[in-house]
Write an enzyme that holds these catalytic residues in place. Structure first.
Site, mmCIF file in Angstrom:
data_model
loop_
_atom_site.group_PDB
_atom_site.id
_atom_site.type_symbol
_atom_site.label_atom_id
_atom_site.label_comp_id
_atom_site.label_asym_id
_atom_site.label_seq_id
_atom_site.Cartn_x
_atom_site.Cartn_y
_atom_site.Cartn_z
ATOM 1 N N TYR A 81 0.838 -1.205 0.000
ATOM 2 C CA TYR A 81 0.000 0.000 0.000
ATOM 3 C C TYR A 81 0.873 1.256 0.000
ATOM 4 C CZ TYR A 81 -3.385 3.530 1.396
ATOM 5 O OH TYR A 81 -4.162 4.659 1.438
ATOM 6 N N GLU A 172 9.647 -7.758 4.139
ATOM 7 C CA GLU A 172 9.871 -8.017 5.562
ATOM 8 C C GLU A 172 9.509 -9.441 5.981
ATOM 9 O OE1 GLU A 172 7.590 -6.212 4.188
ATOM 10 O OE2 GLU A 172 5.676 -6.228 5.234
ATOM 11 N N SER A 224 9.237 -10.927 38.536
ATOM 12 C CA SER A 224 8.449 -12.159 38.465
ATOM 13 C C SER A 224 9.321 -13.338 38.067
ATOM 14 C CB SER A 224 7.343 -11.993 37.416
ATOM 15 O OG SER A 224 7.929 -11.979 36.121
ATOM 16 N N GLY A 225 10.513 -13.042 37.531
ATOM 17 C CA GLY A 225 11.343 -14.125 36.996
ATOM 18 C C GLY A 225 11.111 -14.332 35.512
ATOM 19 N N ASP A 228 11.024 -10.205 30.771
ATOM 20 C CA ASP A 228 11.017 -8.740 30.772
ATOM 21 C C ASP A 228 11.407 -8.152 32.131
ATOM 22 O OD1 ASP A 228 10.171 -9.128 28.217
ATOM 23 O OD2 ASP A 228 8.068 -8.650 28.618
ATOM 24 N N SER A 229 10.781 -8.654 33.188
ATOM 25 C CA SER A 229 11.112 -8.059 34.482
ATOM 26 C C SER A 229 12.528 -8.424 34.903
ATOM 27 C CB SER A 229 10.084 -8.439 35.562
ATOM 28 O OG SER A 229 10.196 -9.790 35.942
#
Ligand code: XMP
Length: 511
Positions: A81, A172, A224-225, A228-229
C-alpha cells in the site's frame, strides 16, 4: 543516533518491518501515518518506510499523506500500500486489479533490475511474497521499473534522484527471498546508514540515562522471573545498584527450582533482593476456590497486598520500574481511537507505594532485543530464553481447587516433561510447553495393585504471537519417554494424555 521512521498505514506486518530494520543495526520507530511533516523533520530520520495496509488508495477514507513528504529530501521506501500511495500521490496511476491483470497473493516469481540500489549484489530472480488487489498501472514522472512479475509489470519502482523506492511485495516476511538484504540495501545504499544500533551501545546509553534520571533516589521493581522483568531488573541494577530493590514474591505456584534460579541470577548484583515466601498465605487465600477467574483474581489481589507490605517497609521510593516492552506501546496507525496499551504487563500494581514516577527502561525494545540485552548484561541463558509463564503460575495448571499436594505432583511432572524436551532438543521447536494436572482420576494397575490416581495432560504449542497456536508434533518416542518417566517417578499420576487441540478453539492454558 541515526534512525528510521516506519509510518504505519494499518498493515499486518508493521512491527515486523521495524524489527527487520533493527536487525540491520539501524534504530527505528513505528509512527502513525498521521505524523506531521514538522514532527518528521524534528525527528530527522535518515529514511522513511511506508507500510502496507488493507485499503485502496482510491477510497477517500483511506490513509493519505501530505505530498510534501516526498520533497523533504528524506529517502522513502514504500511497501505494498505504501508503494501504491507513493505512486498515486506523485500522480502515477493505481488501478484495481482484475483476474487478467495483476492481482497477486502469495509466493511469486520475480525478476529484479540489479543495477537498482535496492537489489544491488542480489540474484536477478527470486520469490517474493505478494498480497495486493491494486497495482500501479502508470508510473509517476521520473520513476523507472526495477522489478517485474508475470502478472505485474511494476513490481518495484524507483526514482533514484529523489531517493524514492517502492515495492509491491513484502520484503519483511521470510517468504520473500533476500527480503532482509533488500531492506539492508535501502538502509545502507540509499539512506547511508552506518549501523549504530547495537545492544552494547544501547546498554551503555541507557545506563547513563537511568543514572542521570534517578540520581540518588530509590527505585522499586516487582520481579516475576519472567524475561522482561528480569532484564529490566538487571539493567537497573547495572545502572543504580543498591538504590534498587527487587521484590520477588514466591506465591508457591512456581515451577521446580524456579525461585532459587531467579535468586541466584540476581545475587551477582549489588542490589536489594527481597524474596517473599508467601506460599502459605496464597494457599490460604485460594482454599476451596475452583473457578479459574476467581483463582486469578485472588492471586492478583494477594500479590498486591504482599507487594504493598514490602513497599511500605522500604519506604520513600521515588521510582517504580516496569518491564513494558515496545509492542505494548506502539500506536496503531489507523482509526481515530489509536490505543496505547502502556503498562499492560503490570496487571494493576499499586500506586499506593510512595513513588513519584514510573520508569520503563525497555519500552523501546522488541522481545528478541530484550533477550539480547539480557545476554549483554550477563543474565544466564535459562532466564533470557525462557518460555512465557503466566503470572498465576501453576495455580491455573492444577484444574479445580488447589492443595499443596497437587501442586507438588504437578511440579515434579512438569520438571520431567521440560527436562526430556530439552534433552531431545525439542525445546527450540516449541513456543510453550507444560504439564497440567487435571481433576480426572482413573483406574490403573501398578505392580499387582489397583491405583486410582490423577490424569496428567501434556501441552506443547507452536505459535508466533500466542493469539493463535497449533499443537506441536512432538515425536512419539519423546512422548513415550516422558510418559514412562512421569508415571514411574511421580506418585499420584497413573495416566498421561497429550493435548492435540489448536487455539482456537482451545486456549493455550487449560484455565
Ligand atoms: P491462553 O491460555 O489465553 O494464553 O491461550 C496465551 C498466553 O498467555 C499466557 N497467559 C497468562 N499470562 N497471566 C499471565 O501473565 C495470566 O493470567 C495468563 N493466562 C494465560 C499463556 O501462558 C500463554 O503464553
Amino acid at each position: 543516533m541515526e534512525k528510521v521512521l516506519v509510518l504505519d498505514f494499518g498493515g499486518q506486518y508493521n512491527q515486523l518491518i521495524a524489527r527487520r530494520v533493527r536487525e540491520c543495526h539501524v534504530y527505528c520507530e513505528v509512527k502513525p501515518y498521521t505524523i506531521s511533516l514538522e514532527e518528521i523533520q524534528k525527528a530527522a530520520p535518515i529514511g522513511l518506510i511506508f507500510t502496507g495496509g488493507p485499503n485502496s488508495v482510491y477510497d477517500p477514507a483511506s490513509p493519505h499523506v501530505d505530498p510534501r513528504i516526498f520533497e523533504l529530501g528524506i529517502p522513502v521506501l514504500g511497501i505494498c500500500y505504501g508503494c501504491q500511495l507513493m505512486a498515486y500521490t506523485l500522480k502515477g496511476q493505481v488501478m484495481p486489479a482484475t483476474e487478467a491483470t495483476a492481482r497477486e497473493y502469495g509466493k511469486t516469481q520475480t525478476h529484479f533490475e540489479t543495477q537498482d540500489a535496492l537489489f544491488r549484489g542480489l540474484p536477478d530472480t527470486g520469490i517474493t511474497w505478494m498480497s495486493h488487489g491494486d497495482y500501479i498501472a502508470k508510473l509517476p514522472e521520473g520513476f523507472g521499473v526495477t522489478a517485474t512479475t508475470d502478472a505485474c509489470p511494476n513490481a518495484a519502482i524507483s526514482h533514484p534522484g529523489k531517493k524514492l523506492y517502492g515495492v509491491q511485495y513484502h520484503p519483511e516476511v521470510n517468504h520473500t527471498e533476500n527480503g532482509l538484504a533488500m531492506i539492508r540495501n535501502f538502509l545502507y545504499e540509499v539512506c547511508g546508514a552506518t549501523g549504530q544500533w547495537t545492544m552494547g551501545d544501547y546498554l551503555q546509553r541507557t545506563v547513563r540515562q537511568i543514572r542521570e534520571k534517578v540520581g540518588t533516589e530509590k527505585a522499586l521493581l516487582a520481579l516475576s522471573g519472567g524475561v522482561d522483568s528480569s532484564v529490566a531488573a538487571a539493567l537497573m541494577a547495572e545502572a543504580i545498584g543498591d538504590q534498587l530493590t527487587c521484590v520477588f514474591v514466591d506465591h508457591g505456584f512456581l515451577r521446580r527450582k524456579e525461585a532459587e534460579e531467579v535468586e541466584a541470577a540476581f545475587s551477582k548484583w549489588n542490589l536489594h533482593f527481597v524474596r517473599v515466601n508467601a506460599e502459605a498465605r496464597f494457599l490460604e487465600k485460594l482454599k476451596g476456590i475452583a473457578d479459574p477467574e476467581a483463582k486469578r483474581k485472588g492471586i492478583g489481589e494477594e500479590f498486591i497486598r504482599v507487594f504493598e507490605e514490602e513497599g511500605k517497609k522500604i519506604g520513600k521510593v521515588a521510582f517504580l520500574v516496569q518491564g513494558t516492552i515496545y509492542p505494548d506501546v506502539i500506536e496503531s496507525g489507523l482509526g481515530d481511537a489509536a490505543v496505547i496499551k502502556s503498562h499492560h504487563n503490570v496487571g494493576g500494581l499499586p500506586d499506593y507505594v510512595d513513588f513519584r514516577e514510573i520508569l520503563e527502561p525497555l519500552r523501546m525494545l522488541f522481545k528478541d532485543e530484550v533477550r539480547q540485552l539480557g545476554r549483554e548484561l550477563g543474565l544466564p541463558e535459562y532466564l533470557v530464553s525462557r518460555q512465557p509463564f503466566p503470572g498465576p503460575g501453576l495455580a491455573i495448571r492444577v484444574i479445580g481447587d488447589l492443595t499443596k499436594e497437587k501442586l507438588d505432583i504437578l511440579r515434579e511432572a512438569d520438571f520431567i516433561f521440560r527436562e526430556e524436551i530439552a534433552k531431545a532438543g525439542e525445546d527450540k521447536n516449541l513456543s510453550q510447553y507444560f504439564a497440567v494436572l487435571t481433576n480426572t482420576r482413573s483406574v490403573g494397575v501398578m505392580g499387582d495393585g489397583r491405583t486410582y490416581d490423577h490424569t496428567l495432560a501434556l501441552r506443547a504449542v507452536t505459535t508466533s504471537d500466542f493469539m493463535t497456536a497449533d499443537w506441536a508434533r512432538i515425536p512419539y518416542e519423546v512422548l513415550d519417554r516422558i510418559s514412562g518417566r512421569i508415571v514411574n517417578e511421580v506418585r499420584g499420576i497413573n495416566r498421561i494424555v497429550y493435548d492435540i487441540t489448536s487455539k482456537p478453539p482451545a486456549t493455550i492454558e487449560w484455565e
